[in-house]
Design a protein around this motif. Structure first.
Motif, PDB file in Angstrom:
ATOM      1  N   PHE A  55     -27.549 -46.798  82.494  1.00  0.00           N
ATOM      2  CA  PHE A  55     -28.098 -47.781  81.569  1.00  0.00           C
ATOM      3  C   PHE A  55     -27.521 -47.583  80.164  1.00  0.00           C
ATOM      4  O   PHE A  55     -27.093 -48.536  79.515  1.00  0.00           O
ATOM      5  CB  PHE A  55     -29.627 -47.674  81.548  1.00  0.00           C
ATOM      6  CG  PHE A  55     -30.289 -48.598  80.578  1.00  0.00           C
ATOM      7  CD1 PHE A  55     -30.246 -49.971  80.756  1.00  0.00           C
ATOM      8  CD2 PHE A  55     -30.992 -48.099  79.496  1.00  0.00           C
ATOM      9  CE1 PHE A  55     -30.871 -50.831  79.866  1.00  0.00           C
ATOM     10  CE2 PHE A  55     -31.619 -48.946  78.597  1.00  0.00           C
ATOM     11  CZ  PHE A  55     -31.561 -50.312  78.788  1.00  0.00           C
ATOM     12  N   LEU A  56     -27.481 -46.349  79.698  1.00  0.00           N
ATOM     13  CA  LEU A  56     -26.920 -46.048  78.379  1.00  0.00           C
ATOM     14  C   LEU A  56     -25.477 -46.532  78.295  1.00  0.00           C
ATOM     15  O   LEU A  56     -25.081 -47.159  77.308  1.00  0.00           O
ATOM     16  CB  LEU A  56     -27.010 -44.549  78.098  1.00  0.00           C
ATOM     17  CG  LEU A  56     -26.547 -44.107  76.725  1.00  0.00           C
ATOM     18  CD1 LEU A  56     -27.442 -43.010  76.194  1.00  0.00           C
ATOM     19  CD2 LEU A  56     -25.122 -43.610  76.777  1.00  0.00           C
ATOM     20  N   ASN A  57     -24.699 -46.278  79.320  1.00  0.00           N
ATOM     21  CA  ASN A  57     -23.296 -46.717  79.320  1.00  0.00           C
ATOM     22  C   ASN A  57     -23.180 -48.237  79.344  1.00  0.00           C
ATOM     23  O   ASN A  57     -22.288 -48.806  78.708  1.00  0.00           O
ATOM     24  CB  ASN A  57     -22.541 -46.097  80.491  1.00  0.00           C
ATOM     25  CG  ASN A  57     -22.234 -44.634  80.254  1.00  0.00           C
ATOM     26  OD1 ASN A  57     -21.955 -44.227  79.134  1.00  0.00           O
ATOM     27  ND2 ASN A  57     -22.304 -43.836  81.306  1.00  0.00           N
ATOM     28  N   GLU A  58     -24.056 -48.905  80.070  1.00  0.00           N
ATOM     29  CA  GLU A  58     -24.052 -50.370  80.096  1.00  0.00           C
ATOM     30  C   GLU A  58     -24.379 -50.933  78.710  1.00  0.00           C
ATOM     31  O   GLU A  58     -23.735 -51.878  78.248  1.00  0.00           O
ATOM     32  CB  GLU A  58     -25.063 -50.891  81.120  1.00  0.00           C
ATOM     33  CG  GLU A  58     -24.664 -50.630  82.548  1.00  0.00           C
ATOM     34  CD  GLU A  58     -23.726 -51.688  83.085  1.00  0.00           C
ATOM     35  OE1 GLU A  58     -23.734 -52.824  82.601  1.00  0.00           O
ATOM     36  OE2 GLU A  58     -22.977 -51.355  84.021  1.00  0.00           O
ATOM     37  N   VAL A  59     -25.368 -50.349  78.046  1.00  0.00           N
ATOM     38  CA  VAL A  59     -25.731 -50.792  76.699  1.00  0.00           C
ATOM     39  C   VAL A  59     -24.575 -50.539  75.741  1.00  0.00           C
ATOM     40  O   VAL A  59     -24.243 -51.391  74.910  1.00  0.00           O
ATOM     41  CB  VAL A  59     -27.022 -50.095  76.217  1.00  0.00           C
ATOM     42  CG1 VAL A  59     -27.269 -50.358  74.726  1.00  0.00           C
ATOM     43  CG2 VAL A  59     -28.214 -50.547  77.048  1.00  0.00           C
ATOM     44  N   GLY A  61     -21.409 -50.465  76.430  1.00  0.00           N
ATOM     45  CA  GLY A  61     -20.388 -51.473  76.709  1.00  0.00           C
ATOM     46  C   GLY A  61     -20.762 -52.832  76.153  1.00  0.00           C
ATOM     47  O   GLY A  61     -19.923 -53.536  75.582  1.00  0.00           O
ATOM     48  N   PHE A  62     -22.024 -53.203  76.301  1.00  0.00           N
ATOM     49  CA  PHE A  62     -22.511 -54.468  75.762  1.00  0.00           C
ATOM     50  C   PHE A  62     -22.317 -54.509  74.246  1.00  0.00           C
ATOM     51  O   PHE A  62     -21.796 -55.480  73.694  1.00  0.00           O
ATOM     52  CB  PHE A  62     -23.992 -54.639  76.115  1.00  0.00           C
ATOM     53  CG  PHE A  62     -24.658 -55.796  75.452  1.00  0.00           C
ATOM     54  CD1 PHE A  62     -24.564 -57.062  75.992  1.00  0.00           C
ATOM     55  CD2 PHE A  62     -25.367 -55.622  74.274  1.00  0.00           C
ATOM     56  CE1 PHE A  62     -25.176 -58.144  75.375  1.00  0.00           C
ATOM     57  CE2 PHE A  62     -25.976 -56.696  73.652  1.00  0.00           C
ATOM     58  CZ  PHE A  62     -25.883 -57.959  74.201  1.00  0.00           C
ATOM     59  N   HIS A  68     -20.638 -53.783  67.277  1.00  0.00           N
ATOM     60  CA  HIS A  68     -21.788 -53.379  66.460  1.00  0.00           C
ATOM     61  C   HIS A  68     -22.641 -52.418  67.288  1.00  0.00           C
ATOM     62  O   HIS A  68     -23.680 -52.793  67.838  1.00  0.00           O
ATOM     63  CB  HIS A  68     -22.603 -54.608  66.031  1.00  0.00           C
ATOM     64  CG  HIS A  68     -23.598 -54.296  64.954  1.00  0.00           C
ATOM     65  ND1 HIS A  68     -23.230 -54.052  63.653  1.00  0.00           N
ATOM     66  CD2 HIS A  68     -24.943 -54.175  64.992  1.00  0.00           C
ATOM     67  CE1 HIS A  68     -24.306 -53.815  62.929  1.00  0.00           C
ATOM     68  NE2 HIS A  68     -25.364 -53.882  63.720  1.00  0.00           N
ATOM     69  N   PRO A  69     -22.195 -51.166  67.412  1.00  0.00           N
ATOM     70  CA  PRO A  69     -22.881 -50.227  68.298  1.00  0.00           C
ATOM     71  C   PRO A  69     -24.174 -49.666  67.706  1.00  0.00           C
ATOM     72  O   PRO A  69     -24.272 -49.463  66.493  1.00  0.00           O
ATOM     73  CB  PRO A  69     -21.852 -49.103  68.481  1.00  0.00           C
ATOM     74  CG  PRO A  69     -21.040 -49.145  67.231  1.00  0.00           C
ATOM     75  CD  PRO A  69     -20.984 -50.586  66.827  1.00  0.00           C
ATOM     76  N   ALA A 101     -31.937 -58.802  69.508  1.00  0.00           N
ATOM     77  CA  ALA A 101     -32.325 -60.011  70.245  1.00  0.00           C
ATOM     78  C   ALA A 101     -31.373 -60.270  71.405  1.00  0.00           C
ATOM     79  O   ALA A 101     -31.798 -60.609  72.516  1.00  0.00           O
ATOM     80  CB  ALA A 101     -32.361 -61.211  69.295  1.00  0.00           C
ATOM     81  N   ARG A 102     -30.083 -60.104  71.171  1.00  0.00           N
ATOM     82  CA  ARG A 102     -29.098 -60.317  72.246  1.00  0.00           C
ATOM     83  C   ARG A 102     -29.283 -59.295  73.361  1.00  0.00           C
ATOM     84  O   ARG A 102     -29.205 -59.636  74.547  1.00  0.00           O
ATOM     85  CB  ARG A 102     -27.678 -60.231  71.692  1.00  0.00           C
ATOM     86  CG  ARG A 102     -27.295 -61.429  70.866  1.00  0.00           C
ATOM     87  CD  ARG A 102     -25.880 -61.308  70.372  1.00  0.00           C
ATOM     88  NE  ARG A 102     -25.552 -62.435  69.498  1.00  0.00           N
ATOM     89  CZ  ARG A 102     -24.407 -62.564  68.868  1.00  0.00           C
ATOM     90  NH1 ARG A 102     -23.455 -61.648  68.994  1.00  0.00           N
ATOM     91  NH2 ARG A 102     -24.191 -63.615  68.093  1.00  0.00           N
ATOM     92  N   LEU A 103     -29.504 -58.041  72.986  1.00  0.00           N
ATOM     93  CA  LEU A 103     -29.685 -57.006  73.997  1.00  0.00           C
ATOM     94  C   LEU A 103     -30.951 -57.269  74.809  1.00  0.00           C
ATOM     95  O   LEU A 103     -30.934 -57.138  76.030  1.00  0.00           O
ATOM     96  CB  LEU A 103     -29.729 -55.616  73.356  1.00  0.00           C
ATOM     97  CG  LEU A 103     -29.881 -54.457  74.335  1.00  0.00           C
ATOM     98  CD1 LEU A 103     -28.714 -54.403  75.315  1.00  0.00           C
ATOM     99  CD2 LEU A 103     -30.008 -53.141  73.586  1.00  0.00           C
TER     100      LEU A 103
END
Length: 115
Positions: A55-59, A61-62, A68-69, A101-103
């Motif tokens: 999950f952390l890696n997916e976030v 990447g997103f 804007h990490p 909001a996007r996440l």
């Protein structure tokens, strides 16, 4: 306009951080997030450590796609902490709220994949 559909400001280095009033006005637009320690933060529970790492890696990447990490971390082996903060201005920018909001929208689309 929905906050998640607003454009990110490409370079905020010369802007002032949001005021407490501006933050309070924007917080209702990101109900999964809270204002903690000067950051826009949320904690997500995963099933276990492997799922938390995925999950952390997916976030990551997103967020990298938007350049804007957030600050990311794993707590207690299964909780993923995410915090938005714009270091270039020493506080929160509207970009942090847009990304939260996007996440949140992205996670709703993927509901059940990790959590």
């Amino acid at each position: 306009m929905d906050l998640s559909s607003e454009a990110l400001i490409p370079d905020v280095a010369d802007t002032a951080p949001l005021t407490r009033r501006e933050i309070a006005d924007l917080l209702p637009e990101v109900p999964d997030w809270s204002f903690e320690g000067g950051r826009l933060a949320a904690r997500f529970a995963c099933k276990g450590f492997d799922e938390a790492v995925t999950f952390l890696n997916e976030v990551a990447g997103f967020a990298a796609q938007e350049n804007h990490p957030p600050d990311l971390g794993i707590h207690a082996g299964r909780f993923v902490d995410i915090a938005w903060y714009t270091y270039a201005i020493g506080g929160l920018s509207k970009n942090d709220f847009i990304m939260a909001a996007r996440l949140s929208g992205w996670l709703r689309c993927r509901q059940g994949a990790f959590l």
